[in-house]
Write a protein that holds these residues in place. Structure first.
Motif, PDB file in Angstrom:
ATOM      1  N   LYS A   4      -0.017  13.736  15.640  1.00 27.70           N
ATOM      2  CA  LYS A   4      -0.071  12.479  16.375  1.00 27.70           C
ATOM      3  C   LYS A   4      -0.581  11.362  15.488  1.00 27.70           C
ATOM      4  N   GLN A   5      -1.610  11.657  14.679  1.00 31.22           N
ATOM      5  CA  GLN A   5      -2.135  10.651  13.752  1.00 31.22           C
ATOM      6  C   GLN A   5      -1.077  10.245  12.727  1.00 31.22           C
ATOM      7  N   LYS A   6      -0.282  11.226  12.284  1.00 30.93           N
ATOM      8  CA  LYS A   6       0.784  10.927  11.322  1.00 30.93           C
ATOM      9  C   LYS A   6       1.770   9.910  11.893  1.00 30.93           C
ATOM     10  N   LEU A   7       2.111  10.076  13.171  1.00 32.13           N
ATOM     11  CA  LEU A   7       3.093   9.190  13.804  1.00 32.13           C
ATOM     12  C   LEU A   7       2.559   7.776  14.003  1.00 32.13           C
ATOM     13  N   GLU A   8       1.244   7.616  13.915  1.00 35.36           N
ATOM     14  CA  GLU A   8       0.642   6.300  14.102  1.00 35.36           C
ATOM     15  C   GLU A   8       0.416   5.563  12.787  1.00 35.36           C
ATOM     16  N   ILE A   9       0.732   6.212  11.658  1.00 32.35           N
ATOM     17  CA  ILE A   9       0.488   5.628  10.339  1.00 32.35           C
ATOM     18  C   ILE A   9       1.815   5.475   9.604  1.00 32.35           C
ATOM     19  N   PRO A  10       2.050   4.329   8.947  1.00 31.75           N
ATOM     20  CA  PRO A  10       3.289   4.142   8.184  1.00 31.75           C
ATOM     21  C   PRO A  10       3.428   5.187   7.079  1.00 31.75           C
ATOM     22  N   TYR A  11       4.664   5.619   6.855  1.00 32.46           N
ATOM     23  CA  TYR A  11       4.952   6.612   5.825  1.00 32.46           C
ATOM     24  C   TYR A  11       4.706   6.034   4.437  1.00 32.46           C
ATOM     25  N   THR A  12       4.964   4.751   4.295  1.00 35.43           N
ATOM     26  CA  THR A  12       4.794   4.108   2.987  1.00 35.43           C
ATOM     27  C   THR A  12       3.686   3.063   3.049  1.00 35.43           C
ATOM     28  N   ASP A  13       3.255   2.621   1.892  1.00 34.19           N
ATOM     29  CA  ASP A  13       2.217   1.599   1.787  1.00 34.19           C
ATOM     30  C   ASP A  13       2.842   0.231   2.052  1.00 34.19           C
ATOM     31  N   GLN A  14       2.560  -0.338   3.234  1.00 36.17           N
ATOM     32  CA  GLN A  14       3.168  -1.604   3.619  1.00 36.17           C
ATOM     33  C   GLN A  14       2.692  -2.779   2.767  1.00 36.17           C
ATOM     34  N   MET A  15       1.590  -2.614   2.043  1.00 35.67           N
ATOM     35  CA  MET A  15       1.049  -3.687   1.199  1.00 35.67           C
ATOM     36  C   MET A  15       1.335  -3.429  -0.287  1.00 35.67           C
ATOM     37  N   ASP A  16       2.295  -2.564  -0.582  1.00 37.76           N
ATOM     38  CA  ASP A  16       2.632  -2.238  -1.964  1.00 37.76           C
ATOM     39  C   ASP A  16       3.173  -3.482  -2.669  1.00 37.76           C
ATOM     40  N   GLY A  17       2.404  -4.036  -3.608  1.00 42.06           N
ATOM     41  CA  GLY A  17       2.815  -5.237  -4.317  1.00 42.06           C
ATOM     42  C   GLY A  17       3.948  -4.998  -5.296  1.00 42.06           C
ATOM     43  N   GLY A  18       4.251  -3.751  -5.574  1.00 46.81           N
ATOM     44  CA  GLY A  18       5.339  -3.431  -6.493  1.00 46.81           C
ATOM     45  C   GLY A  18       6.697  -3.357  -5.817  1.00 46.81           C
ATOM     46  N   TYR A  19       6.714  -3.565  -4.492  1.00 50.06           N
ATOM     47  CA  TYR A  19       7.977  -3.500  -3.759  1.00 50.06           C
ATOM     48  C   TYR A  19       8.187  -4.823  -3.024  1.00 50.06           C
ATOM     49  N   LYS A  20       9.268  -5.527  -3.349  1.00 49.47           N
ATOM     50  CA  LYS A  20       9.574  -6.796  -2.694  1.00 49.47           C
ATOM     51  C   LYS A  20      11.071  -6.868  -2.404  1.00 49.47           C
ATOM     52  N   ARG A  21      11.394  -7.542  -1.321  1.00 51.10           N
ATOM     53  CA  ARG A  21      12.801  -7.745  -0.965  1.00 51.10           C
ATOM     54  C   ARG A  21      12.967  -9.120  -0.321  1.00 51.10           C
ATOM     55  N   LEU A  22      14.148  -9.686  -0.495  1.00 51.75           N
ATOM     56  CA  LEU A  22      14.475 -10.972   0.120  1.00 51.75           C
ATOM     57  C   LEU A  22      15.871 -10.896   0.720  1.00 51.75           C
ATOM     58  N   GLN A  23      16.006 -11.395   1.955  1.00 52.92           N
ATOM     59  CA  GLN A  23      17.305 -11.473   2.622  1.00 52.92           C
ATOM     60  C   GLN A  23      17.541 -12.925   3.057  1.00 52.92           C
ATOM     61  N   TYR A  24      18.816 -13.279   3.142  1.00 47.30           N
ATOM     62  CA  TYR A  24      19.178 -14.682   3.422  1.00 47.30           C
ATOM     63  C   TYR A  24      20.460 -14.727   4.229  1.00 47.30           C
TER      64      TYR A  24
END
Length: 608
Positions: free
Chosen positions: A288-308
């Motif tokens: 249950k705790q696993k389902l409440e926590i994101p699988y990945t690090d949402q604040m990972d500064g090494g991952y960025k994306r832009l959509q337009y």
């Protein structure tokens, strides 16, 4: 003369050749068939019965009129008339200028539009959706739904006074990249500099394209294609990382679940009942705790994306990154528009919005779900659904303001409870219409709002809109017949629903009040677009072009005579008292091919 369809197909094929320069485009304007095609494309629009600054409408179109227009173009004596400027109300109370070109200018602009569309359409960005074949507001919104998953920040973009501030020299420079025909370029210059009449006073136009001009949308897309290309390059530089890093907290729980699973397999047989219950309880709690926590690090500064995504001068940018990233994106786009296109972003409409809040795009509220709802999949694995996916909503003010604008609703405040009191109102403007027209108008307005907002996750809220509209309609009928709402329901009730019976040539029919619900629709029909391909169908035996070329009066039957096409704005405007009116009504046509004598007699009231 070459068939326009063959010419346009040839242009389209050459547009795919890298570096190809288009020459001798202007000579296509010597071809009357192009103008007949343009006429076929435009004739049905009601606005063509509104006089331009030259006082003419589309009524009385003839081959001779087209031939005179072609000759003026051939000998370079053609000069567009200034547009007649009017103002239409905007939702914010301000007024939008609208240019009404002369009909002859509309025909020339439509030919130019067809040519430009074949040259540029295939090169336009997939992120551009405004005023393009097989694209619409809905295709733009669907792209947002499909590609903005996981967005953290929205940059809502709006260009200040875009159509009025297009720089003519920049636009012509962009056209010259692909078009090496100065006669054709010169014709576009004439449209841009034609000016406008306001209160019968002439005004020069030193920038912008006239809102209402046939050629303006394609020119606007050519201009803003530079922004689209800039954003493609910007995205390539901005995007970083293949995937986010694993969330260390999620990984820790995953290890604990694995260890507990292995312990269960190893020690299950030696555990007593209480131990088994305690172990299963612990395992369930960890999952249950696993389902409440994101699988990945949402604040990972090494991952960025832009959509337009862009629709006309409105655009939406989605940023996976920090707020500082979003601020920098906004600043860079602002600088590009100023430096390269001499445009400004609207300060009050260009906002940075957190994805958990609601951004406004094309009349929808756009947000991202933050659901941790878990469900068992078909393979038996429990997984989360809809995490950080885009959701679209109907804003309450969208349907509420529409009711107020139509004067179908009055809102007052109870002085004792301070609660709002909503009262549906009759609409005076419709009271004198016949029953079928009143019901048709309400059905058209209800369906129209639903058709636009049917992509929304909360499309069902339009039941509120329909309820007010229904009772407004009852009151309108009650006002017409000077009776009560209850009696109107009884008079027009058909099996518990509201309907209007009417007669046709094939017998009695009935039109019912819209009652098909407001279910969300996630799929868009292929032809549900803003603009459809506008090419005349020559195979049609009753096409307007063939009727014009037939040189036969549809009223008196005289052959080998010049034909003038008589137009009416709406068939319902015809009283049906004259025989020529009955003739048009019976054929369900807003046009009548007449010889010159019959056309003159019609306008003089002698044709009956």
């Amino acid at each position: 003369m070459r068939n326009p369809i063959n010419v346009l197909n040839s242009l389209k094929s050459k547009a795919t050749v890298k570096g190809y320069k288009f020459e001798k485009l202007y000579r296509n304007l010597y071809n009357p068939e192009f103008f007949l095609t343009a006429y076929q494309n435009l004739y049905a629009k009601e606005g063509n019965m509104t006089p331009g600054s030259d006082g003419k409408t589309i009524d009385g179109m003839s081959l001779n009129r087209i031939e005179n227009l072609v000759n003026r173009l051939k000998y370079h004596s053609y000069q567009p008339s200034p547009s007649r400027r009017v103002y239409i109300e905007k939702k914010n109370g301000k007024k939008r200028p609208l240019g009404i070109p002369a009909v002859d200018d509309k025909l020339v602009q439509e030919v130019v539009r067809m040519i430009l569309e074949q040259i540029y359409e295939d090169s336009f960005s997939k992120s551009s959706h405004g005023f393009r074949p097989e694209r619409s507001c809905h295709t733009a919104l669907k792209q947002v739904q499909l590609t903005f998953t996981g967005t953290k920040w929205f940059v809502e973009g709006d260009i200040k006074g875009f159509f009025d501030n297009i720089d003519h020299h920049i636009l012509i420079g962009l056209l010259r990249r692909h078009i090496h025909d100065e006669y054709f370029i010169g014709l576009i210059w004439k449209f841009l500099r034609a000016g406008y009449l306001e209160d019968w006073t002439y005004n020069n136009t030193y920038s912008g394209t006239p809102q209402g001009g046939i050629v303006s949308p394609i020119l606007a897309n050519i201009y803003l294609h530079e922004l689209d290309k800039f954003m493609e390059g910007y995205k390539a530089r901005f995007d970083r990382g293949k995937r986010r890093q694993r969330n260390s907290q999620y990984r820790k729980l995953e290890v604990q679940v694995g260890n507990l699973n292995r312990k269960c397999k190893k020690d299950w047989s030696t555990m007593d009942e209480a131990g088994r219950v305690e172990t299963l309880k612990a395992l369930k709690n960890l999952r249950k705790q696993k389902l409440e926590i994101p699988y990945t690090d949402q604040m990972d500064g090494g991952y960025k994306r832009l959509q337009y995504v862009r629709y006309a001068d409105d655009f939406l940018i989605g940023v996976i990154g920090s707020k500082e990233d979003a601020i920098q994106v906004k600043e860079d786009v602002k600088n590009f528009l100023i430096e390269r296109l001499k445009l400004e972003m609207s300060y009050e409409k260009t906002l940075i919005t957190h994805a958990q809040d609601k951004a406004r795009f094309l009349g929808y509220d756009v947000t991202l779900s933050k659901s941790n709802h878990a469900a068992k999949k078909s393979n038996g694995v429990i997984a989360r659904d809809f995490t950080e996916r885009v959701k679209l909503y109907v804003p309450k003010e969208a349907w509420l303001n529409k009711l107020l604008d139509m004067k179908a609703l009055r809102i007052s405040v109870d002085p004792s409870t301070r609660k709002e009191l909503w009262k549906p109102l009759h609409r005076s403007i419709l009271v004198d219409n016949d029953n079928l027209e009143i019901l048709s108008q309400y059905n058209w307005e209800i369906r129209g709002l639903y058709n636009y907002y049917r992509l929304a996750n909360n499309a069902s809220v339009l039941h509120h809109f329909k309820f007010i509209m229904e009772y407004s309609m009852y009151r309108t009928f009650a006002k017409k017949y000077k009776t009560t709402v209850g009696r109107i329901k009884g008079r027009f009730g058909i099996n518990g629903k509201f309907g209007v019976k009417y007669e046709t040539r094939r017998g009695p029919k009935v039109m019912m009040l819209y009652d098909e619900g407001f279910k969300r629709q996630q799929h868009i029909a292929a032809l549900d677009v803003d603009t459809l391909p506008r090419i005349a169908v020559y195979s049609s035996s009753t096409s307007l072009i063939q009727r014009l070329k037939a040189n036969k009066c549809e009223w008196c039957g005289t052959e080998a005579v010049e034909i003038n096409i008589h137009h009416v704005r709406k068939l319902k405007d015809l009283a049906g008292k004259k025989r020529w009116e009955v003739f048009m009504i019976s054929r369900k046509r807003k046009t009548l091919a007449l010889c010159t004598k019959c056309h003159v007699d019609l306008h003089a009231g002698r044709l009956d």
